[in-house]
Design a protein around this motif. Structure first.
Motif, PDB file in Angstrom:
ATOM      1  N   GLY A 282      15.738   2.468  -4.131  1.00 21.30           N
ATOM      2  CA  GLY A 282      16.415   3.224  -5.183  1.00 21.30           C
ATOM      3  C   GLY A 282      17.322   4.332  -4.684  1.00 21.30           C
ATOM      4  O   GLY A 282      17.142   4.930  -3.640  1.00 21.30           O
ATOM      5  N   GLN A 283      18.336   4.622  -5.493  1.00 22.98           N
ATOM      6  CA  GLN A 283      19.300   5.659  -5.160  1.00 22.98           C
ATOM      7  C   GLN A 283      18.689   7.044  -5.278  1.00 22.98           C
ATOM      8  O   GLN A 283      19.205   8.014  -4.743  1.00 22.98           O
ATOM      9  N   ALA A 284      17.567   7.167  -5.991  1.00 27.07           N
ATOM     10  CA  ALA A 284      16.988   8.482  -6.238  1.00 27.07           C
ATOM     11  C   ALA A 284      15.790   8.765  -5.355  1.00 27.07           C
ATOM     12  O   ALA A 284      14.888   9.479  -5.723  1.00 27.07           O
ATOM     13  N   ALA A 285      15.798   8.166  -4.149  1.00 24.26           N
ATOM     14  CA  ALA A 285      14.667   8.373  -3.259  1.00 24.26           C
ATOM     15  C   ALA A 285      14.564   9.824  -2.796  1.00 24.26           C
ATOM     16  O   ALA A 285      13.533  10.240  -2.314  1.00 24.26           O
ATOM     17  N   ARG A 286      15.638  10.601  -2.949  1.00 25.00           N
ATOM     18  CA  ARG A 286      15.630  11.990  -2.490  1.00 25.00           C
ATOM     19  C   ARG A 286      16.238  12.885  -3.576  1.00 25.00           C
ATOM     20  O   ARG A 286      17.460  13.012  -3.685  1.00 25.00           O
TER      21      ARG A 286
ATOM     22  N   VAL B 231       8.148   3.966   0.857  1.00 22.28           N
ATOM     23  CA  VAL B 231       8.126   5.341   1.363  1.00 22.28           C
ATOM     24  C   VAL B 231       9.515   5.961   1.220  1.00 22.28           C
ATOM     25  O   VAL B 231      10.522   5.267   1.089  1.00 22.28           O
ATOM     26  N   GLY B 232       9.539   7.294   1.282  1.00 15.32           N
ATOM     27  CA  GLY B 232      10.799   7.991   1.410  1.00 15.32           C
ATOM     28  C   GLY B 232      11.249   7.978   2.867  1.00 15.32           C
ATOM     29  O   GLY B 232      10.477   7.643   3.772  1.00 15.32           O
ATOM     30  N   GLU B 233      12.499   8.360   3.089  1.00 19.02           N
ATOM     31  CA  GLU B 233      13.036   8.370   4.450  1.00 19.02           C
ATOM     32  C   GLU B 233      12.199   9.238   5.378  1.00 19.02           C
ATOM     33  O   GLU B 233      12.050   8.934   6.563  1.00 19.02           O
ATOM     34  N   ASP B 234      11.610  10.333   4.827  1.00 20.26           N
ATOM     35  CA  ASP B 234      10.861  11.249   5.680  1.00 20.26           C
ATOM     36  C   ASP B 234       9.523  10.674   6.132  1.00 20.26           C
ATOM     37  O   ASP B 234       8.876  11.234   7.023  1.00 20.26           O
ATOM     38  N   GLN B 235       9.089   9.569   5.527  1.00 17.01           N
ATOM     39  CA  GLN B 235       7.828   8.930   5.924  1.00 17.01           C
ATOM     40  C   GLN B 235       8.042   7.636   6.703  1.00 17.01           C
ATOM     41  O   GLN B 235       7.075   7.014   7.152  1.00 17.01           O
TER      42      GLN B 235
ATOM     43  N   PHE C 203       0.861  -1.187   0.000  1.00 15.10           N
ATOM     44  CA  PHE C 203       0.000   0.000   0.000  1.00 15.10           C
ATOM     45  C   PHE C 203       0.891   1.229   0.000  1.00 15.10           C
ATOM     46  O   PHE C 203       1.847   1.324   0.776  1.00 15.10           O
ATOM     47  N   SER C 204       0.567   2.183  -0.869  1.00 13.25           N
ATOM     48  CA  SER C 204       1.248   3.466  -0.827  1.00 13.25           C
ATOM     49  C   SER C 204       0.342   4.512  -1.449  1.00 13.25           C
ATOM     50  O   SER C 204      -0.605   4.180  -2.182  1.00 13.25           O
ATOM     51  N   GLY C 205       0.616   5.769  -1.166  1.00 15.68           N
ATOM     52  CA  GLY C 205      -0.246   6.830  -1.676  1.00 15.68           C
ATOM     53  C   GLY C 205       0.490   8.136  -1.861  1.00 15.68           C
ATOM     54  O   GLY C 205       1.585   8.342  -1.323  1.00 15.68           O
ATOM     55  N   ILE C 206      -0.121   9.027  -2.630  1.00 22.49           N
ATOM     56  CA  ILE C 206       0.409  10.371  -2.872  1.00 22.49           C
ATOM     57  C   ILE C 206      -0.738  11.362  -2.698  1.00 22.49           C
ATOM     58  O   ILE C 206      -1.851  11.124  -3.170  1.00 22.49           O
TER      59      ILE C 206
ATOM     60  N   LEU D 204       9.510  15.456 -10.835  1.00 25.02           N
ATOM     61  CA  LEU D 204      10.544  14.450 -11.094  1.00 25.02           C
ATOM     62  C   LEU D 204      10.866  13.631  -9.855  1.00 25.02           C
ATOM     63  O   LEU D 204      11.062  12.415  -9.935  1.00 25.02           O
ATOM     64  N   GLY D 205      10.917  14.292  -8.700  1.00 20.24           N
ATOM     65  CA  GLY D 205      11.211  13.559  -7.466  1.00 20.24           C
ATOM     66  C   GLY D 205      10.157  12.528  -7.147  1.00 20.24           C
ATOM     67  O   GLY D 205      10.464  11.423  -6.689  1.00 20.24           O
ATOM     68  N   ASN D 206       8.886  12.865  -7.378  1.00 22.34           N
ATOM     69  CA  ASN D 206       7.801  11.893  -7.167  1.00 22.34           C
ATOM     70  C   ASN D 206       7.950  10.707  -8.110  1.00 22.34           C
ATOM     71  O   ASN D 206       7.693   9.554  -7.733  1.00 22.34           O
ATOM     72  N   TYR D 207       8.353  10.985  -9.343  1.00 23.63           N
ATOM     73  CA  TYR D 207       8.500   9.907 -10.322  1.00 23.63           C
ATOM     74  C   TYR D 207       9.650   8.979  -9.944  1.00 23.63           C
ATOM     75  O   TYR D 207       9.479   7.750  -9.879  1.00 23.63           O
ATOM     76  N   LEU D 208      10.830   9.556  -9.689  1.00 21.00           N
ATOM     77  CA  LEU D 208      12.007   8.730  -9.415  1.00 21.00           C
ATOM     78  C   LEU D 208      11.938   8.085  -8.028  1.00 21.00           C
ATOM     79  O   LEU D 208      12.390   6.958  -7.838  1.00 21.00           O
ATOM     80  N   GLY D 209      11.369   8.804  -7.060  1.00 25.63           N
ATOM     81  CA  GLY D 209      11.335   8.276  -5.699  1.00 25.63           C
ATOM     82  C   GLY D 209      10.177   7.345  -5.418  1.00 25.63           C
ATOM     83  O   GLY D 209      10.238   6.549  -4.485  1.00 25.63           O
ATOM     84  N   ALA D 210       9.106   7.444  -6.238  1.00 34.59           N
ATOM     85  CA  ALA D 210       7.917   6.643  -5.946  1.00 34.59           C
ATOM     86  C   ALA D 210       7.376   5.941  -7.185  1.00 34.59           C
ATOM     87  O   ALA D 210       7.434   4.718  -7.291  1.00 34.59           O
TER      88      ALA D 210
END
Length: 331
Positions: free
Chosen positions: A180-184, A144-148, A5-8, A16-22
């Motif tokens: 992924g390396q591009a999470a941030r 999730v990203g690190e911030d979540q 489960f994940s959401g935006i 671009l960050g949303n695309y590469l990170g999620a």
């Protein structure tokens, strides 16, 4: 099989960050798990929203999911508010979430700032709703990203508290998945800040709806420094703009940072910017074009959202009923 489960949130434009990170990672998960990808419009209401803008953004994020490669036949794509169980389970879980746990959540402190006393209850308690989002489907993994990550840890704590209270292993303890390396991805105007949908400067980000000319222009105007690019990864230390552009190139080209550093060693920023712009246009322009095509057919988007709602509810409703039964509610 794992259940994802994940959401935006449908606030402002995806970038671009949303695309590469999620989004790109979500596409890859379709082959390995059962996936629920949600437009979390209830979470968006924790800050004031214009109703028409919120409706449009909900459809636009749905279009972005599909344009990025998420197949609505293989994955469940839906709007959070159309499955009432999210809010219902959020209340139930809130009754057993200690205030102390919520007081430790860093995002409330960051978002409320100096206006903490004026902030709405939803902004304070939304981590409980996020836990309900996951547990309503008995999600096992959450990209999730690190911030979540802290919010997924809270979901684990809440699931454990429910299981202990009622003496059953009803909810799984979900695992955060940092991919992924591009999470941030950082701002194109300030390499020390995360690329953000809410940044006042549109030149700080590459929106998924940008056309080829806009993408190229933004990379040409991206902040840089006066030195040539380094010949080792260690040379990126203290050079946030160089590190950010190298990281973006590595992610889009699916290479390592070391490989990209070697490719541009000793080059001027202009060479990297030009090649990065070309690469970004190649990867992102088709997504933007497909989004615009989808947004031009609101009826089709709404049909796909309704399909996703029906599929999500078919899973969520029995799980909600089971939680209600365990808690002693008469249905």
């Amino acid at each position: 099989m794992n259940r994802i489960f994940s959401g935006i949130q449908p606030t402002n434009q995806l970038h671009l960050g949303n695309y590469l990170g999620a989004l790109r990672n979500w596409v890859r998960l379709q082959d390995t798990a059962e996936n629920f990808f949600c437009v979390v419009d209830l979470h968006a209401l924790t800050v004031p929203q214009d109703p028409e803008s919120l409706r449009r953004s909900t459809r636009e994020v749905t279009a972005a999911f599909i344009a990025a490669g998420i197949d609505p036949e293989r994955s469940v794509i839906f709007a959070q508010s159309t499955v009432p169980g999210h809010a219902e389970l959020g209340w139930l879980l809130g009754t057993l979430t200690p205030m102390g746990w919520l007081n430790r959540m860093t995002q409330f402190k960051e978002k409320s700032g100096k206006h903490r006393e004026e902030s709405g209850l939803g902004l304070y308690s939304y981590p409980v709703l996020m836990a309900a989002d996951i547990l309503l489907y008995k999600g096992t993994h959450v990209p999730v990203g690190e911030d979540q990550k802290q919010h997924v840890e809270l979901a684990r704590d809440i699931a454990g508290a429910f299981n202990r209270r009622y003496g059953v292993e009803y909810f799984p303890l979900p695992e955060p998945v940092i991919q992924g390396q591009a999470a941030r991805i950082m701002s194109l105007r300030d390499g020390s800040k995360k690329m953000s949908k809410s940044d006042e400067s549109d030149y700080s980000r590459i929106n998924l709806t940008d056309d080829a000319d806009a993408i190229a222009l933004k990379f040409r105007k991206a902040k840089s420094d006066s030195d040539n690019l380094p010949d080792t990864k260690d040379g990126l230390t203290g050079r946030p703009e160089a590190e950010n552009l190298i990281t973006i190139y590595a992610a889009l080209s699916e290479q390592s940072v070391d490989q990209v550093v070697a490719q541009f060693a000793g080059s001027q920023f202009s060479k990297l910017k030009t090649e990065l712009a070309d690469l970004a246009v190649e990867k992102l322009a088709p997504i933007g074009a497909r989004m615009r095509e989808l947004m031009s057919d609101q009826a089709e988007l709404d049909r796909l959202l309704k399909l996703g709602t029906e599929r999500a509810a078919a899973v969520a409703n029995p799980i909600l009923r089971g939680a209600q039964d365990l808690m002693g509610l008469v249905r």
